[in-house]
Design a protein around this motif. Structure first.
Motif, PDB file in Angstrom:
ATOM      1  N   ALA A 152      81.422  25.867  -8.737  1.00 46.23           N
ATOM      2  CA  ALA A 152      81.210  24.511  -9.256  1.00 46.23           C
ATOM      3  C   ALA A 152      80.041  24.428 -10.235  1.00 46.23           C
ATOM      4  N   HIS A 153      79.082  25.326 -10.122  1.00 46.71           N
ATOM      5  CA  HIS A 153      77.929  25.305 -11.023  1.00 46.71           C
ATOM      6  C   HIS A 153      78.205  25.978 -12.366  1.00 46.71           C
ATOM      7  N   PHE A 154      79.311  26.719 -12.464  1.00 52.00           N
ATOM      8  CA  PHE A 154      79.599  27.408 -13.725  1.00 52.00           C
ATOM      9  C   PHE A 154      79.824  26.389 -14.845  1.00 52.00           C
ATOM     10  N   GLU A 197      80.193  30.613   0.380  1.00 46.55           N
ATOM     11  CA  GLU A 197      78.948  30.704   1.145  1.00 46.55           C
ATOM     12  C   GLU A 197      78.068  29.515   0.802  1.00 46.55           C
ATOM     13  N   GLY A 198      77.438  28.953   1.815  1.00 43.44           N
ATOM     14  CA  GLY A 198      76.433  27.919   1.601  1.00 43.44           C
ATOM     15  C   GLY A 198      76.986  26.596   1.125  1.00 43.44           C
ATOM     16  N   GLU A 199      76.111  25.813   0.522  1.00 44.07           N
ATOM     17  CA  GLU A 199      76.486  24.480   0.076  1.00 44.07           C
ATOM     18  C   GLU A 199      77.249  24.553  -1.235  1.00 44.07           C
ATOM     19  N   LEU A 200      77.897  23.467  -1.592  1.00 44.49           N
ATOM     20  CA  LEU A 200      78.795  23.242  -2.741  1.00 44.49           C
ATOM     21  C   LEU A 200      80.260  23.343  -2.319  1.00 44.49           C
ATOM     22  N   PRO A 201      80.814  24.410  -1.793  1.00 41.70           N
ATOM     23  CA  PRO A 201      80.203  25.701  -1.466  1.00 41.70           C
ATOM     24  C   PRO A 201      80.166  26.617  -2.687  1.00 41.70           C
ATOM     25  N   ARG A 202      79.273  27.616  -2.646  1.00 38.42           N
ATOM     26  CA  ARG A 202      79.250  28.612  -3.714  1.00 38.42           C
ATOM     27  C   ARG A 202      80.490  29.484  -3.595  1.00 38.42           C
ATOM     28  N   ARG A 203      81.085  29.788  -4.717  1.00 37.42           N
ATOM     29  CA  ARG A 203      82.281  30.634  -4.738  1.00 37.42           C
ATOM     30  C   ARG A 203      81.901  32.018  -5.252  1.00 37.42           C
ATOM     31  N   LEU A 204      82.217  33.010  -4.456  1.00 32.86           N
ATOM     32  CA  LEU A 204      81.797  34.375  -4.741  1.00 32.86           C
ATOM     33  C   LEU A 204      82.957  35.354  -4.659  1.00 32.86           C
TER      34      LEU A 204
END
Length: 214
Positions: A152-154, A197-204
């Motif tokens: 989502a941050h990309f 992983e984590g909030e947002l959530p981060r996509r890895l």
């Protein structure tokens, strides 16, 4: 990366053990895989305060834990000593933009959780993977995790170029499928596994690649 270095130093100083004591899921996976491959000596890049390095040491591996934050490594050493793992864990203060200060073909496996997607240019990442190739023994395995272009941050925050975006002081290089393929040149790409992983959530992605045995 000097500004990132200071940012991480301050962050670790203000938040000791910020990621908790439990290992990440990728570290649990990596430990199983490394054991299956018969690995003994493991290099972790970007070890931070050591939640994953400690887990690897508990599983019986000899761990070299590298990070560019002296503050984080001090926390890691203190915990390793407290758990009686001081003989199995050694720390290495190292900026991954520089050659890895280990001999050619000296480790059995390399693990890097969220390190390759730091504030590194594509060329710096390629050079780092070349260094990992150099220090791994034939048949050695690399497990790394990175945030990817589905996150989502990309494309948001402060654009620094080369698919790098900054949020809250942390710069992240978001990986495309093409970059994963480029980094696997000369390797055997075993897996590119999506996870969150984590909030947002981060996509890895969790990427597993091996060197040929010959």
């Amino acid at each position: 990366m000097s500004d990132q270095h200071e940012h991480w130093q301050r962050t670790y100083r203000a938040n000791p053990g910020m990621y908790g004591e439990q290992p990440s899921d990728p570290a649990v996976y990596a430990a199983r895989l490394f054991r299956d491959r018969g690995a003994l000596d493991v290099l972790e890049l970007g070890a931070g305060h050591g939640r994953d390095a400690i887990h690897l040491a508990r599983q019986g591996f000899r761990v070299t834990a590298s990070d560019f934050s002296a503050e984080a490594l001090a926390q890691l050493r203190e915990r390793a000593e407290a758990e009686g793992l001081g003989d199995q864990v050694r720390t290495l203060e190292h900026d991954v933009r520089q050659p890895i200060p280990l001999p050619y073909r000296s480790v059995d496996a390399v693990y890097a959780h969220m390190l390759l997607c730091m504030n590194l240019s594509t060329q710096e990442i390629r050079d780092l993977v070349g260094e990992i190739h150099r220090v791994l023994k034939p048949g050695g395995v690399l497990v790394y995790t990175v945030r990817n272009t589905e996150d989502a941050h990309f494309g948001t925050g402060t654009a620094l170029g080369d698919d790098i975006y900054e949020h809250g002081g942390f710069a992240v290089h978001f990986f495309s499928p093409e970059l994963v393929d480029i980094l696997a040149t000369g390797w055997e790409l075993r897996e590119r596994q999506s996870f969150e992983e984590g909030e947002l959530p981060r996509r890895l992605w969790r990427v597993t690649q091996e060197l040929p045995r010959h």
